[in-house]
Motif scaffolding. Structure first.
Motif, PDB file in Angstrom:
ATOM      1  N   MET A  17       1.022  -1.154  -0.202  1.00  0.00           N
ATOM      2  CA  MET A  17      -0.007   0.207  -0.160  1.00  0.00           C
ATOM      3  C   MET A  17       0.793   1.318   0.078  1.00  0.00           C
ATOM      4  O   MET A  17       1.291   1.605   0.605  1.00  0.00           O
ATOM      5  CB  MET A  17      -0.993  -0.213   1.276  1.00  0.00           C
ATOM      6  CG  MET A  17      -2.548  -1.124   1.410  1.00  0.00           C
ATOM      7  SD  MET A  17      -3.610  -0.342   2.079  1.00  0.00           S
ATOM      8  CE  MET A  17      -2.698  -0.985   3.760  1.00  0.00           C
ATOM      9  N   VAL A 125       0.925  -7.451   4.528  1.00  0.00           N
ATOM     10  CA  VAL A 125       0.044  -6.279   3.873  1.00  0.00           C
ATOM     11  C   VAL A 125       1.819  -5.188   4.190  1.00  0.00           C
ATOM     12  O   VAL A 125       1.606  -5.435   5.243  1.00  0.00           O
ATOM     13  CB  VAL A 125      -0.810  -5.810   4.960  1.00  0.00           C
ATOM     14  CG1 VAL A 125      -0.688  -3.951   4.300  1.00  0.00           C
ATOM     15  CG2 VAL A 125      -1.858  -6.440   4.034  1.00  0.00           C
ATOM     16  N   ASN A 127       2.623  -1.211   4.260  1.00  0.00           N
ATOM     17  CA  ASN A 127       2.145   0.655   4.416  1.00  0.00           C
ATOM     18  C   ASN A 127       3.375   1.285   5.086  1.00  0.00           C
ATOM     19  O   ASN A 127       3.712   0.888   6.077  1.00  0.00           O
ATOM     20  CB  ASN A 127       1.042   0.215   5.715  1.00  0.00           C
ATOM     21  CG  ASN A 127       0.194   0.902   5.157  1.00  0.00           C
ATOM     22  OD1 ASN A 127       0.015   2.503   4.336  1.00  0.00           O
ATOM     23  ND2 ASN A 127      -0.816   1.169   5.483  1.00  0.00           N
ATOM     24  N   ASP A 128       3.835   2.327   4.152  1.00  0.00           N
ATOM     25  CA  ASP A 128       4.860   3.293   4.696  1.00  0.00           C
ATOM     26  C   ASP A 128       4.782   4.245   5.535  1.00  0.00           C
ATOM     27  O   ASP A 128       4.890   4.748   6.511  1.00  0.00           O
ATOM     28  CB  ASP A 128       5.177   4.097   3.019  1.00  0.00           C
ATOM     29  CG  ASP A 128       4.286   4.995   2.621  1.00  0.00           C
ATOM     30  OD1 ASP A 128       4.080   5.997   2.954  1.00  0.00           O
ATOM     31  OD2 ASP A 128       3.695   4.729   1.820  1.00  0.00           O
TER      32      ASP A 128
END
Lengths: 128, 83
Positions: A17, A125, A127-128
């Motif tokens: 993401m 997942v 996600n930064d």
């Protein structure tokens, strides 16, 4: 901690993401590099752009002018690594007055509810 | 297994809240403990929320220790961080 071999053997599903603007630090290009590496190791990789990351879709980017790699070109490389579908948050796109016709590559628009399902359908997942 | 959302900031919480499902679990930590919660029950990391003086602010929150957080990560999949 996951054993790398185990991750590869199980063909785990990885969702990446991206939420930052494409030239905010090196987060977006580094994350896309990671996606390509994961795909090269036969993980099943999906990419979802949301919030300011949707600006990465714009055509006519010329990042060489600021001494950077052009993120739009990296996105166009995704299908070469069998990352066929690029998911994009529909709300993030429309709230920035962008349309799919502005995009450098074809995308699949998702509502926030569909994004929740997408997250639940993956093993890992980022996600930064 | 259901999803575990680790929320590290107020903006992270905004992005997360729209994209989590009914049975997902949410944990607020670091500056995520400042988030405004809309009636949904959440966990907050005890040390981070007491350090910031917000441990009594949210009605529907349950304080958890770092050990309990580790336990939660082992019982959920995937684990998603929202910075």
């Amino acid at each position: 901690m996951h054993n790398v071999r185990e991750l590869i053997m199980k063909k785990l599903k990885l969702l990446l993401m991206l939420r930052r603007a494409p030239y905010d630090g090196v987060y977006v290009p580094e994350a896309l590099d990671a996606a390509l590496v994961a795909a090269a190791f036969e993980m099943r990789v999906s990419v979802l752009l949301l919030d300011d990351a949707v600006f990465a879709l714009l055509t006519d980017q010329r990042a060489d002018l600021i001494g950077r790699r052009t993120v739009g070109k990296l996105l166009r490389a995704l299908p070469d690594y069998e990352i066929e579908t690029l998911y994009v948050c529909a709300d993030s796109l429309s709230s920035r007055s962008l349309q799919t016709s502005d995009s450098i590559i074809p995308v699949c628009l998702l509502s926030v509810g569909e994004q929740a399902e997408l997250i639940g359908n993956h093993d890992l997942v980022w996600n930064d | 297994m259901s999803t575990l959302h680790l929320v590290f900031s107020r903006t992270g919480h905004k992005a997360c809240r729209k994209r989590c499902q009914q049975y997902d679990t949410i944990v607020l930590l670091q500056d995520g403990v400042y988030a405004e919660i809309d009636g949904r029950s959440v966990f907050m990391l005890e040390s981070d929320s007491i350090a910031r003086g917000v441990h009594n602010r949210l009605e529907n929150s349950t304080l958890i220790s770092m050990d309990q957080l580790v336990e939660l990560t082992s019982r959920h999949k995937p684990v998603v961080s929202w910075r």
